[in-house]
Write a protein that holds these residues in place. Structure first.
Motif, PDB file in Angstrom:
ATOM      1  N   ASP A  74     -16.434 -20.908   6.457  1.00 12.02           N
ATOM      2  CA  ASP A  74     -16.840 -20.438   7.943  1.00 12.02           C
ATOM      3  C   ASP A  74     -17.237 -19.234   7.462  1.00 12.02           C
ATOM      4  O   ASP A  74     -15.872 -17.921   8.645  1.00 12.02           O
ATOM      5  CB  ASP A  74     -15.691 -20.332   8.587  1.00 12.02           C
ATOM      6  CG  ASP A  74     -15.393 -21.658   9.456  1.00 12.02           C
ATOM      7  OD1 ASP A  74     -16.395 -22.667   9.263  1.00 12.02           O
ATOM      8  OD2 ASP A  74     -14.433 -22.509  10.186  1.00 12.02           O
ATOM      9  N   ASN A  75     -17.031 -18.038   6.473  1.00 13.30           N
ATOM     10  CA  ASN A  75     -17.919 -16.671   6.658  1.00 13.30           C
ATOM     11  C   ASN A  75     -19.029 -16.109   6.741  1.00 13.30           C
ATOM     12  O   ASN A  75     -20.023 -17.066   6.779  1.00 13.30           O
ATOM     13  CB  ASN A  75     -17.735 -16.652   5.272  1.00 13.30           C
ATOM     14  CG  ASN A  75     -15.635 -16.393   4.487  1.00 13.30           C
ATOM     15  OD1 ASN A  75     -14.776 -15.969   4.734  1.00 13.30           O
ATOM     16  ND2 ASN A  75     -15.645 -17.616   3.908  1.00 13.30           N
ATOM     17  N   HIS A  76     -19.865 -14.741   7.601  1.00 18.01           N
ATOM     18  CA  HIS A  76     -20.400 -14.522   7.649  1.00 18.01           C
ATOM     19  C   HIS A  76     -20.627 -13.754   6.502  1.00 18.01           C
ATOM     20  O   HIS A  76     -20.343 -12.594   6.450  1.00 18.01           O
ATOM     21  CB  HIS A  76     -20.474 -13.605   8.813  1.00 18.01           C
ATOM     22  CG  HIS A  76     -21.998 -13.713   8.989  1.00 18.01           C
ATOM     23  ND1 HIS A  76     -22.111 -12.575  10.311  1.00 18.01           N
ATOM     24  CD2 HIS A  76     -23.209 -13.905   8.725  1.00 18.01           C
ATOM     25  CE1 HIS A  76     -23.711 -12.563  10.409  1.00 18.01           C
ATOM     26  NE2 HIS A  76     -24.113 -13.361   9.918  1.00 18.01           N
ATOM     27  N   ALA A  77     -21.520 -13.432   5.484  1.00 24.49           N
ATOM     28  CA  ALA A  77     -22.679 -13.150   4.292  1.00 24.49           C
ATOM     29  C   ALA A  77     -23.726 -11.894   4.442  1.00 24.49           C
ATOM     30  O   ALA A  77     -24.744 -13.105   4.815  1.00 24.49           O
ATOM     31  CB  ALA A  77     -21.853 -13.633   3.312  1.00 24.49           C
TER      32      ALA A  77
ATOM     33  N   PHE B 133     -19.011 -24.020   1.509  1.00 24.85           N
ATOM     34  CA  PHE B 133     -18.997 -23.955   3.162  1.00 24.85           C
ATOM     35  C   PHE B 133     -19.398 -23.507   3.941  1.00 24.85           C
ATOM     36  O   PHE B 133     -18.179 -23.131   4.267  1.00 24.85           O
ATOM     37  CB  PHE B 133     -18.624 -26.397   2.559  1.00 24.85           C
ATOM     38  CG  PHE B 133     -17.020 -25.676   2.690  1.00 24.85           C
ATOM     39  CD1 PHE B 133     -16.823 -25.776   4.158  1.00 24.85           C
ATOM     40  CD2 PHE B 133     -16.343 -25.602   1.778  1.00 24.85           C
ATOM     41  CE1 PHE B 133     -14.863 -26.127   4.405  1.00 24.85           C
ATOM     42  CE2 PHE B 133     -14.884 -25.603   1.928  1.00 24.85           C
ATOM     43  CZ  PHE B 133     -13.827 -26.066   2.920  1.00 24.85           C
ATOM     44  N   ASP B 134     -19.568 -24.215   4.422  1.00 24.01           N
ATOM     45  CA  ASP B 134     -19.558 -23.369   6.179  1.00 24.01           C
ATOM     46  C   ASP B 134     -20.105 -22.648   6.536  1.00 24.01           C
ATOM     47  O   ASP B 134     -19.749 -21.701   7.731  1.00 24.01           O
ATOM     48  CB  ASP B 134     -18.328 -24.270   6.951  1.00 24.01           C
ATOM     49  CG  ASP B 134     -18.513 -26.039   7.655  1.00 24.01           C
ATOM     50  OD1 ASP B 134     -19.381 -26.724   6.929  1.00 24.01           O
ATOM     51  OD2 ASP B 134     -17.795 -26.609   7.890  1.00 24.01           O
ATOM     52  N   ASN B 135     -20.596 -21.877   5.378  1.00 25.38           N
ATOM     53  CA  ASN B 135     -21.019 -20.205   5.542  1.00 25.38           C
ATOM     54  C   ASN B 135     -22.229 -20.143   6.463  1.00 25.38           C
ATOM     55  O   ASN B 135     -22.987 -20.951   6.074  1.00 25.38           O
ATOM     56  CB  ASN B 135     -20.159 -19.384   4.401  1.00 25.38           C
ATOM     57  CG  ASN B 135     -18.754 -19.914   3.689  1.00 25.38           C
ATOM     58  OD1 ASN B 135     -17.883 -19.054   4.168  1.00 25.38           O
ATOM     59  ND2 ASN B 135     -18.797 -21.170   2.613  1.00 25.38           N
ATOM     60  N   LEU B 136     -22.016 -18.925   6.853  1.00 21.58           N
ATOM     61  CA  LEU B 136     -23.763 -18.104   7.212  1.00 21.58           C
ATOM     62  C   LEU B 136     -23.556 -17.535   6.582  1.00 21.58           C
ATOM     63  O   LEU B 136     -22.994 -16.306   6.569  1.00 21.58           O
ATOM     64  CB  LEU B 136     -23.650 -17.381   8.946  1.00 21.58           C
ATOM     65  CG  LEU B 136     -25.175 -17.019   8.670  1.00 21.58           C
ATOM     66  CD1 LEU B 136     -26.156 -18.299   9.150  1.00 21.58           C
ATOM     67  CD2 LEU B 136     -24.528 -16.663  11.022  1.00 21.58           C
ATOM     68  N   VAL B 137     -24.783 -17.857   5.809  1.00 21.40           N
ATOM     69  CA  VAL B 137     -25.119 -16.543   4.706  1.00 21.40           C
ATOM     70  C   VAL B 137     -27.008 -16.010   4.536  1.00 21.40           C
ATOM     71  O   VAL B 137     -27.732 -16.362   4.856  1.00 21.40           O
ATOM     72  CB  VAL B 137     -25.253 -17.093   3.011  1.00 21.40           C
ATOM     73  CG1 VAL B 137     -25.733 -16.164   1.732  1.00 21.40           C
ATOM     74  CG2 VAL B 137     -24.150 -17.309   2.608  1.00 21.40           C
ATOM     75  N   GLU B 138     -26.710 -14.500   5.537  1.00 23.00           N
ATOM     76  CA  GLU B 138     -28.230 -14.941   5.672  1.00 23.00           C
ATOM     77  C   GLU B 138     -28.573 -13.503   5.020  1.00 23.00           C
ATOM     78  O   GLU B 138     -27.811 -11.967   5.414  1.00 23.00           O
ATOM     79  CB  GLU B 138     -28.357 -14.510   7.646  1.00 23.00           C
ATOM     80  CG  GLU B 138     -27.300 -13.579   7.809  1.00 23.00           C
ATOM     81  CD  GLU B 138     -27.927 -14.230   9.620  1.00 23.00           C
ATOM     82  OE1 GLU B 138     -28.590 -14.500  10.209  1.00 23.00           O
ATOM     83  OE2 GLU B 138     -26.891 -13.646  10.510  1.00 23.00           O
ATOM     84  N   GLY B 139     -30.119 -12.795   4.975  1.00 23.33           N
ATOM     85  CA  GLY B 139     -30.622 -11.179   5.016  1.00 23.33           C
ATOM     86  C   GLY B 139     -29.485 -10.594   4.261  1.00 23.33           C
ATOM     87  O   GLY B 139     -29.763  -9.648   3.753  1.00 23.33           O
ATOM     88  N   ASN B 140     -29.673 -11.357   2.526  1.00 21.62           N
ATOM     89  CA  ASN B 140     -28.880 -10.484   1.763  1.00 21.62           C
ATOM     90  C   ASN B 140     -29.922 -10.333   0.782  1.00 21.62           C
ATOM     91  O   ASN B 140     -30.335 -10.534  -0.375  1.00 21.62           O
ATOM     92  CB  ASN B 140     -27.525 -11.288   1.241  1.00 21.62           C
ATOM     93  CG  ASN B 140     -26.604 -11.772   2.051  1.00 21.62           C
ATOM     94  OD1 ASN B 140     -25.506 -10.558   1.980  1.00 21.62           O
ATOM     95  ND2 ASN B 140     -26.858 -13.131   2.075  1.00 21.62           N
TER      96      ASN B 140
ATOM     97  N   ALA C 211     -18.287  -9.815   6.127  1.00 23.94           N
ATOM     98  CA  ALA C 211     -18.612  -9.057   4.319  1.00 23.94           C
ATOM     99  C   ALA C 211     -20.635  -8.756   4.444  1.00 23.94           C
ATOM    100  O   ALA C 211     -21.359  -9.491   4.431  1.00 23.94           O
ATOM    101  CB  ALA C 211     -18.478  -9.572   2.966  1.00 23.94           C
ATOM    102  N   ILE C 212     -20.494  -7.420   4.676  1.00 23.28           N
ATOM    103  CA  ILE C 212     -22.062  -7.012   5.181  1.00 23.28           C
ATOM    104  C   ILE C 212     -22.141  -5.686   4.438  1.00 23.28           C
ATOM    105  O   ILE C 212     -21.335  -4.718   4.536  1.00 23.28           O
ATOM    106  CB  ILE C 212     -21.934  -6.544   6.801  1.00 23.28           C
ATOM    107  CG1 ILE C 212     -23.643  -5.769   7.077  1.00 23.28           C
ATOM    108  CG2 ILE C 212     -21.051  -5.348   7.485  1.00 23.28           C
ATOM    109  CD1 ILE C 212     -23.754  -5.777   8.595  1.00 23.28           C
ATOM    110  N   GLU C 213     -23.304  -5.416   3.441  1.00 23.29           N
ATOM    111  CA  GLU C 213     -23.929  -4.551   2.815  1.00 23.29           C
ATOM    112  C   GLU C 213     -23.031  -3.674   2.692  1.00 23.29           C
ATOM    113  O   GLU C 213     -22.193  -2.791   1.648  1.00 23.29           O
ATOM    114  CB  GLU C 213     -24.063  -3.479   4.428  1.00 23.29           C
ATOM    115  CG  GLU C 213     -25.282  -3.076   5.129  1.00 23.29           C
ATOM    116  CD  GLU C 213     -25.444  -2.481   5.788  1.00 23.29           C
ATOM    117  OE1 GLU C 213     -26.362  -1.802   6.756  1.00 23.29           O
ATOM    118  OE2 GLU C 213     -24.321  -1.488   6.088  1.00 23.29           O
TER     119      GLU C 213
END
Length: 888
Positions: free
Chosen positions: A242-245, A271-278, A223-225
């Motif tokens: 296991d998601n990437h936000a 859990f186990d998500n990469l949540v970065e630069g939001n 999920a981006i932008e």
């Protein structure tokens, strides 16, 4: 900019009040945006394979019509393959698992393309809001395609059990702004939902949104932008892993909002998500709605709002300008605890009585890797909070808990019969099971706005607690939540169930097969087409019951088959409604046919109980001038049948040919260029004949068993209690139906029937001389016929909490009618409430009735033009409503 939060102002100590806090930033100012990693791209899909017997949709003359027809004709087990290529679609692609409403569901259907980057459906020029809309499905899979530039939602699903959304993309390319669609992937009021390996970009609301649903797994998605990357709202039993936000305004949201439809959330694991630069600037519609996604502060990793039983663990959360994780009560969104909050949610029969609670309990935040948080905190909702922390402590915490809900609950002032206002929020449990707990997240800072034992006498003065490294604040743990699973047919999906995700060993689980979609009976395909041979002067009752005939004339409904406005066979009777539903200024010619010796049973409130074999016929004709409907220049466009068959009601749309001597079955509907003179102006527009599935969208009512059954809308006592000019003179329709032998049980005293007042197509003239009560009656009647078939607890818009039935009194049900009620998912531009008494220009209901753009207009199907007389009526009604809390 929103008004300052009065409850926080006392904390800005004398020295802090004098300081200029502008440097803290705001989301309607320029902020530092951390760009997303350049390598963030849609996941590489594997090439799909197609089973033997798959239905391969041809491009043909009109791909939208071809796909729609394939959806309508789908049988259990079908695989429908959309073609490879990039295509502009002219309509929403609507799949209904029970398209003809007979209670027989097409189950285990797959809709697929050749891949995210190979089957691309572009809805930028569509005449409707959603890209793909699925309803009443049982075990539906959508995979390997992309939906782009939908005006409202990319892929929406409602009232379905067993959903797999796999290897999909929903994209709004280009600039991020409020003109983008609302949701990318959008299951609502569904059960057993699996969303995996998808890519969502550019949503002005949430890229992946699961609302008012249960048994949910969201995994391995990008999920981006978007404004919100992933949102779980008012839903139970969800695992998000296991998601990437990345580069959203807020990464992952878990919200519980005051909707009013008995659906509220709990038991959610992130859990186990990469949540970065939001850190993307919030580009949602700027709304007065206190808890829409427009409130999300840019630079936020994970937000919990008002939801109970949430566990956040093993996530990597990094590079956020404002904060990494926040848990909040609804009082942050609506801080006037004893004023606006009480008026909007705590009235008898209101949202709190419906089961919603403002205060989150049992929140467990643990074992996350959190870095680089709070370098440039911003966001108008928390501007004062940012100011307080930066002025008092010099920094903003990485993990923030508001504590205000806990303080309200523990105050003893807002629970029980002796409470000043009963919010049904008892004190937090003495054993700690309600606590918000934070542990083992590394060396990160924590903030708590209100202490848990805050003095009840000073709720307007927060404590602004802070620890640069955890010592006492929220230092506790909770029992881990169970694994949440999804059951689709005989398969079970979930963490450690069908994958090898670390930390999930298939221990305690929560899952359920669900209840949507059981029924029996109905036609197989189009039935016995050999019945479609008309003869004599009697209606072809056998064909009505047993076949979807290719031509309208096959049913022998009219003495002259080319004149559906003339004499009817077999005693068919014309009728009309006091306040008809608006359809682009068409004239409408209605007939009811009831088999000989049978009669409908009167019902005081709902549609009459018509016997099997009944057919309701409605023909639409476009006048050359709205001032002179019915003249010889009027053009017949379509005739719709509602047939009561053994298994229930079915709809069949027929479109008249160019010679106007036959109407042909058009399951996928039709779009016709039309023009009409209205008030001296020639209006050209696309007239839309709804597909068979779209007929169901308006006509379905969900029963207690969860099955959405087809029902007529108009033939109710309140709409029929008026005179009609029959060939032999004027008579009351209920009296005439009774005398004709097709209705039993109608009261002798017709004046005792609550009746919708007559409202003409061009309006009832100047309403300035009408009383407030007369305007209220006209408006409620208009909303009843035009809106209430969806906006009722059993209707297709049940998830909105808006209830507009005529019989429901306005007084005591103000919020149900929209007064000061925030919409669930629609901002209405800069508008925040469905109805703002005294101010129609600030009311979403008025705005959407006047709108003609797909995604804005209501009703969303059934019209392309605005009904100016109806819009003026609702404007007058709203203007006269007494002022309420949101009127200021």
């Amino acid at each position: 900019m929103r008004e300052k939060r009065s409850w926080l102002l006392p904390t800005l100590l004398a020295s802090a009040v004098a300081l200029n806090l502008a440097g803290c930033g705001s989301d309607d100012e320029t902020v530092t945006v951390t760009p997303p990693p350049p390598t963030t791209t849609p996941p590489e899909p594997e090439g799909p394979t197609f089973p033997e017997g798959a239905i391969m949709v041809e491009v043909g003359e009109n791909l939208g019509a071809n796909i729609t027809e394939a959806f309508i004709n789908a049988q259990s087990g079908d695989v429908i393959v959309l073609p490879e290529g990039e295509f502009k679609l002219d309509r929403t692609l609507l799949f209904d698992g029970d398209a003809d409403g007979d209670g027989v569901f097409a189950k285990n259907v797959t809709i697929m393309g050749y891949g995210q980057d190979k089957t691309i459906l572009d809805f930028s020029e569509a005449a409707s809001g959603d890209g793909i809309f699925v309803q009443n499905a049982v075990n539906i899979t959508i995979q390997d395609l992309s939906v782009n530039e939908a005006k409202n939602n990319g892929i929406k699903l409602k009232n379905s059990n067993g959903i797999i959304l796999r290897r999909l993309a929903t994209i709004w390319a280009g600039e991020l702004n409020e003109e983008n669609g609302a949701y990318g992937l959008y299951p609502v009021e569904c059960q057993n939902i699996l969303i995996e390996d998808t890519y969502v970009r550019g949503s002005a609301d949430a890229g992946i949104y699961v609302g008012q649903s249960e048994y949910i797994v969201v995994r391995r998605n990008v999920a981006i932008e978007n404004v919100a990357g992933i949102e779980i709202e008012n839903s139970k039993y969800a695992d998000v892993y296991d998601n990437h936000a990345v580069a959203n305004t807020g990464g992952i949201l878990v919200f519980d909002l005051p909707i009013g439809n008995h659906r509220y959330g709990s038991s959610v694991r992130i859990f186990d998500n990469l949540v970065e630069g939001n850190n993307t600037k919030n580009f949602a519609n700027a709304s007065a709605n206190p808890a829409g996604v427009h409130i999300v502060p840019p630079g936020t990793g994970i937000i919990i709002l008002s939801t109970d039983d949430v566990e956040i663990f093993n996530n990597v959360i990094r590079d956020h300008d404002t904060l990494s994780i926040t848990a909040s009560s609804f009082f942050i969104a609506e801080p006037d605890v004893t004023g606006a909050f009480a008026m909007n949610y705590a009235q008898p029969g209101g949202i709190i009585d419906d089961g919603w609670r403002a205060v989150p309990r049992n929140i467990h935040i643990h074992s996350n890797e959190i870095t680089n948080s709070g370098s440039n905190p911003n966001g108008y909702l928390i501007e004062d909070i940012i100011g307080a922390y930066t002025q008092i402590h010099g920094v903003f915490p990485a993990i923030l808990y508001d504590g205000l809900g806990e303080a309200v609950a523990n105050s003893g002032l807002f629970a029980g019969p002796s409470a000043m206002i009963d919010y049904k929020e008892p004190p937090f449990a003495a054993d700690g099971s309600d606590n918000v707990c934070v542990s083992n997240n590394g060396d990160v800072s924590l903030g708590q706005l209100y202490a848990g034992d805050h003095s009840p006498a000073t709720l307007e003065v927060p404590d602004i607690l802070f620890e640069s490294s955890q010592n006492k604040l929220m230092n506790c743990t909770q029992v881990s939540l169970p694994v949440h699973t999804v059951t689709i047919g005989d398969e079970v999906f979930g963490c450690g169930i069908d994958d090898d995700t670390a930390g999930c060993d298939g221990g305690e689980t929560v899952g359920n097969g669900g209840s949507i979609g059981e029924g029996e009976g109905g036609l197989v395909g189009d039935g016995d087409l050999s019945l479609c041979e008309a003869s004599g002067s009697e209606v072809n009752w056998s064909a009505l019951l047993g076949a979807n005939c290719a031509n309208l004339s096959d049913y022998n409904l009219f003495a002259d088959s080319a004149n559906p406005k003339g004499a009817a066979n077999s005693g068919g009777m014309p009728y009309d409604l006091n306040s008809p539903l608006f359809t682009d200024y068409t004239s409408k010619y209605r007939y009811v046919f009831v088999p000989g010796g049978e009669a409908a049973a009167y019902d005081a409130q709902e549609v009459f109980d018509f016997p099997v074999g009944t057919v309701l016929v409605k023909t639409f004709a476009m006048p050359d001038n709205t001032a002179t409907p019915g003249n010889e220049n009027e053009e017949i466009l379509e005739t719709r049948l509602l047939i009561h068959r053994e298994a229930g009601w079915s709809a069949l749309p027929y479109v008249w040919n160019a010679n106007k001597d036959e109407a042909v079955l058009a399951k996928p509907g039709s779009i016709m260029n039309q023009s009409v003179v209205h008030k001296g102006e020639t209006i050209e527009f696309d007239y839309v004949v709804p597909s068979l599935n779209q007929c169901k969208q308006c006509h379905q009512y969900s029963g207690e068993d969860g099955i959405a059954r087809f029902m007529p809308i108009g033939p109710k006592a309140r709409h029929l209690n008026g005179n009609y000019e029959y060939a032999d003179g004027s008579a009351n329709q209920l009296t005439a139906w009774t005398a004709h032998g097709i209705l039993t049980g109608a009261p002798a005293d017709l004046a005792s029937i609550p009746t919708v007042p007559a409202f003409e197509l061009l309006g009832n003239g100047d309403l300035s001389g009408a009383t407030d009560a007369e305007v209220m009656d006209l408006a409620k009647g208009y909303l009843d016929i035009n809106c209430a078939h969806c906006h009722r607890p059993e209707g297709n818009a049940s998830n909105t909490g808006l209830k507009l039935e005529y019989w429901r009194p306005y007084e005591g049900n103000e919020q149900a009618h929209g007064e000061c009620k925030s919409p669930v998912a629609y901002g209405g531009g800069s508008l925040g409430y469905d109805i703002v008494p005294g101010n129609p220009d600030e009311s979403i209901t008025h705005f959407r009735m006047a709108a003609t753009e797909p995604g804005d207009r209501m009703p969303e199907i059934g019209r392309s033009l605005a009904h100016d007389a109806g819009v003026d009526l609702i404007r007058e009604w709203i203007t006269r409503l007494p002022a309420a809390t949101c009127s200021q």
